[in-house]
Design a protein around this motif. Structure first.
Motif, PDB file in Angstrom:
ATOM      1  N   PRO A 326       0.831  -6.323  -2.809  1.00  5.54           N
ATOM      2  CA  PRO A 326      -0.613  -6.458  -2.580  1.00  5.54           C
ATOM      3  C   PRO A 326      -1.123  -5.560  -1.469  1.00  5.54           C
ATOM      4  CG  PRO A 326       0.421  -8.608  -2.738  1.00  5.54           C
ATOM      5  CD  PRO A 326       1.528  -7.608  -2.674  1.00  5.54           C
ATOM      6  N   VAL A 327      -0.294  -5.336  -0.453  1.00  4.85           N
ATOM      7  CA  VAL A 327      -0.684  -4.506   0.684  1.00  4.85           C
ATOM      8  C   VAL A 327       0.108  -3.220   0.623  1.00  4.85           C
ATOM      9  CG1 VAL A 327      -0.809  -4.372   3.196  1.00  4.85           C
ATOM     10  CG2 VAL A 327      -1.163  -6.567   2.048  1.00  4.85           C
ATOM     11  N   ASP A 328      -0.578  -2.103   0.553  1.00 11.10           N
ATOM     12  CA  ASP A 328       0.079  -0.798   0.489  1.00 11.10           C
ATOM     13  C   ASP A 328       0.347  -0.324   1.904  1.00 11.10           C
ATOM     14  OD1 ASP A 328       1.182   1.462  -0.463  1.00 11.10           O
ATOM     15  OD2 ASP A 328      -0.658   2.358  -1.233  1.00 11.10           O
ATOM     16  N   GLU A 329       1.570  -0.472   2.343  1.00 13.59           N
ATOM     17  CA  GLU A 329       1.948  -0.216   3.734  1.00 13.59           C
ATOM     18  C   GLU A 329       3.324   0.415   3.747  1.00 13.59           C
ATOM     19  OE1 GLU A 329       2.967   0.093   7.456  1.00 13.59           O
ATOM     20  OE2 GLU A 329       0.978  -0.738   7.107  1.00 13.59           O
ATOM     21  N   ALA A 330       3.496   1.443   4.612  1.00 13.54           N
ATOM     22  CA  ALA A 330       4.761   2.167   4.659  1.00 13.54           C
ATOM     23  C   ALA A 330       5.929   1.251   5.014  1.00 13.54           C
ATOM     24  CB  ALA A 330       4.665   3.315   5.659  1.00 13.54           C
ATOM     25  N   HIS A 331       5.665   0.239   5.822  1.00 16.00           N
ATOM     26  CA  HIS A 331       6.718  -0.686   6.231  1.00 16.00           C
ATOM     27  C   HIS A 331       6.442  -2.073   5.670  1.00 16.00           C
ATOM     28  CE1 HIS A 331       7.990   2.501   8.940  1.00 16.00           C
ATOM     29  NE2 HIS A 331       6.746   2.572   9.381  1.00 16.00           N
ATOM     30  N   ALA A 332       6.025  -2.107   4.409  1.00 15.88           N
ATOM     31  CA  ALA A 332       5.609  -3.372   3.792  1.00 15.88           C
ATOM     32  C   ALA A 332       6.753  -4.373   3.700  1.00 15.88           C
ATOM     33  CB  ALA A 332       5.044  -3.104   2.399  1.00 15.88           C
ATOM     34  N   ALA A 333       7.987  -3.894   3.543  1.00 16.47           N
ATOM     35  CA  ALA A 333       9.103  -4.832   3.423  1.00 16.47           C
ATOM     36  C   ALA A 333       9.272  -5.657   4.691  1.00 16.47           C
ATOM     37  CB  ALA A 333      10.391  -4.065   3.116  1.00 16.47           C
ATOM     38  N   VAL A 334       9.169  -5.009   5.849  1.00 16.41           N
ATOM     39  CA  VAL A 334       9.279  -5.735   7.119  1.00 16.41           C
ATOM     40  C   VAL A 334       8.099  -6.680   7.293  1.00 16.41           C
ATOM     41  CG1 VAL A 334       9.335  -5.485   9.622  1.00 16.41           C
ATOM     42  CG2 VAL A 334      10.636  -3.919   8.193  1.00 16.41           C
ATOM     43  N   LEU A 335       6.903  -6.198   6.998  1.00 13.78           N
ATOM     44  CA  LEU A 335       5.718  -7.044   7.115  1.00 13.78           C
ATOM     45  C   LEU A 335       5.794  -8.244   6.186  1.00 13.78           C
ATOM     46  CD1 LEU A 335       2.649  -4.646   7.460  1.00 13.78           C
ATOM     47  CD2 LEU A 335       3.484  -6.308   9.113  1.00 13.78           C
ATOM     48  N   ALA A 336       6.371  -8.050   5.010  1.00 21.32           N
ATOM     49  CA  ALA A 336       6.469  -9.144   4.041  1.00 21.32           C
ATOM     50  C   ALA A 336       7.310 -10.279   4.584  1.00 21.32           C
ATOM     51  CB  ALA A 336       7.044  -8.629   2.724  1.00 21.32           C
ATOM     52  N   VAL A 337       8.422  -9.957   5.218  1.00 24.60           N
ATOM     53  CA  VAL A 337       9.268 -10.999   5.781  1.00 24.60           C
ATOM     54  C   VAL A 337       8.573 -11.669   6.967  1.00 24.60           C
ATOM     55  CG1 VAL A 337      11.485 -11.494   6.859  1.00 24.60           C
ATOM     56  CG2 VAL A 337      11.359  -9.836   5.008  1.00 24.60           C
ATOM     57  N   LEU A 338       7.920 -10.868   7.810  1.00 20.35           N
ATOM     58  CA  LEU A 338       7.247 -11.416   8.979  1.00 20.35           C
ATOM     59  C   LEU A 338       6.006 -12.226   8.625  1.00 20.35           C
ATOM     60  CD1 LEU A 338       7.464  -8.404  11.470  1.00 20.35           C
ATOM     61  CD2 LEU A 338       8.743 -10.535  11.564  1.00 20.35           C
TER      62      LEU A 338
END
Length: 405
Positions: A326-338
């Motif tokens: 849903p969120v296009d972010e270069a570090h989306a995997a880290v943000l997803a867990v956080l």
């Protein structure tokens, strides 16, 4: 066990840590230390809780194996809440075995559910399902029943079985209501909200829209060709081609999927796959090699044809879509867990994501510079956290391992 210890234990079981502390706050015997540790954990002082539980385990002695095992289970739960994924899982398994051998089936079941929740958190779904499938004695207290149903719902969400997830959450809600513990009811409510918030973004013929989890499930069962940027696979209803460990091929597949039915210029593919600012002859030669590898990887799912200006995807299915976070972010995997709102160490994030700790640390530094995450503590005590992203459930679609961009 004396009356004060019994009363404190009943208060903790009912979710009343202050009532428990009123009875045992000034006592330093082993049972009181253990109950004080659990009470402090319920109040959020996890550091003090862990110290009290360790003191209790030492005070019980070698002959009181059941009491020591219960302390280990309580400490394991604190480690799970504080996202200390490096906590020795073998100790929890040994404590569960001890409790089962001595007939403490309720606490043994609680230990098993903690094991399953940890496995779910790090993406080991098959192992989590096998552990959860072990036979349980019945009946269980309502609080434990709610905990089990929350685990069942979590696995069902990761498996994209929304019907099973809703049924499990309904059972958890009923059990939490009977337990009468507000914190447990709030946890069930938060889990239920996940099913009603966007879980992914659909890109189709140049247009985008958000999807709920049940819509993602329906998409995976349809006849369209899905380039899944959440799990790094290309799939239809029958065949799944994993590309998580072949990032260049997946980058090409995603670029071709987003442009379908049009083609993609060669220079654009070079920039997407190789991150090159300009394409020279060596890049074009490498592109031809990687396109050949992509054709071989996709097999019967789709072909890749050369056009005058670049390449185009030729699917076996009638439609091609791209499923993105849903969120296009270069570090989306880290943000997803956080996004769960808990505090994480970089080592725990590395375990959950299947990445190196240094890679995770670079992502955290970049996110901190952008003001998207915030550290607290120093050295090994440093933790990272961020408020949940409003309206999104990015954690649901995180597999393990997952390559971090």
């Amino acid at each position: 066990m004396d009356s004060l210890i019994t009363a404190a234990a009943h208060a903790l079981a009912a979710g009343d840590p202050l009532g428990a502390l009123n009875r045992i706050a000034l006592r330093d015997d082993a049972p009181a230390l253990a109950l004080r540790g659990i009470a402090m954990a319920q109040l959020g002082d996890l550091v003090r809780a862990k110290a009290l539980l360790r003191s209790a385990a030492r005070a019980f002695g070698a002959k009181e194996a059941v009491a020591r095992a219960r302390c280990v289970v309580a400490e394991a739960e604190i480690a799970f809440v504080s996202r200390d994924l490096g906590w020795p899982a073998k100790a929890l398994h040994a404590a569960r075995a001890t409790l089962e051998q001595h007939g403490d089936r309720v606490n043994a079941a609680h230990a098993r559910y903690l094991e399953v929740r940890r496995l779910l958190l790090i993406g080991r779904l098959d192992e989590a399902e096998r552990t959860l499938a072990e036979p349980d004695p019945t009946p269980f207290p309502p609080a434990l029943t709610a905990a089990r149903e929350l685990v069942v719902a979590g696995i069902a969400m990761r498996r994209l079985r929304t019907g099973a997830a809703r049924a499990a959450l309904a059972r958890a809600e009923r059990a939490a209501h009977h337990a009468g513990i507000p914190a447990l009811s709030a946890e069930v409510e938060a889990a239920s909200l996940v099913l009603n918030t966007p879980a992914a973004r659909l890109i189709e013929r140049g247009k985008e829209r958000l999807l709920l989890l049940d819509e993602v499930e329906a998409l995976m069962a349809s006849k369209v060709l899905v380039v899944d940027a959440c799990r790094h696979v290309v799939r239809d209803a029958q065949t799944v081609v994993p590309l998580a460990r072949r990032p260049v091929l997946f980058a090409l597949a995603r670029a071709l999927g987003e442009a379908w039915p049009s083609d993609v210029p060669r220079d654009t593919l070079v920039a997407r796959a190789f991150r090159a600012k300009s394409a020279d002859e060596s890049h074009r030669a490498r592109l031809r090699v990687e396109i050949g590898r992509l054709r071989a990887a996709l097999g019967t799912l789709a072909g890749v044809s050369a056009t005058k200006h670049g390449f185009a995807l030729v699917p076996r299915a009638r439609e091609v879509v791209v499923l993105a976070r849903p969120v296009d972010e270069a570090h989306a995997a880290v943000l997803a867990v956080l996004s769960d709102g808990e505090s994480w160490s970089s080592s725990a994030l590395a375990i959950a994501l299947g990445a190196s700790q240094r890679t995770v640390q670079r992502s955290l530094d970049a996110l901190a510079s952008a003001g998207k995450v915030q550290p607290f503590g120093r050295g090994r005590a440093r933790r990272w956290m961020t408020p949940p992203v409003p309206g999104f459930t990015t954690t649901l679609l995180l597999p393990a391992p997952l390559l971090i961009d």
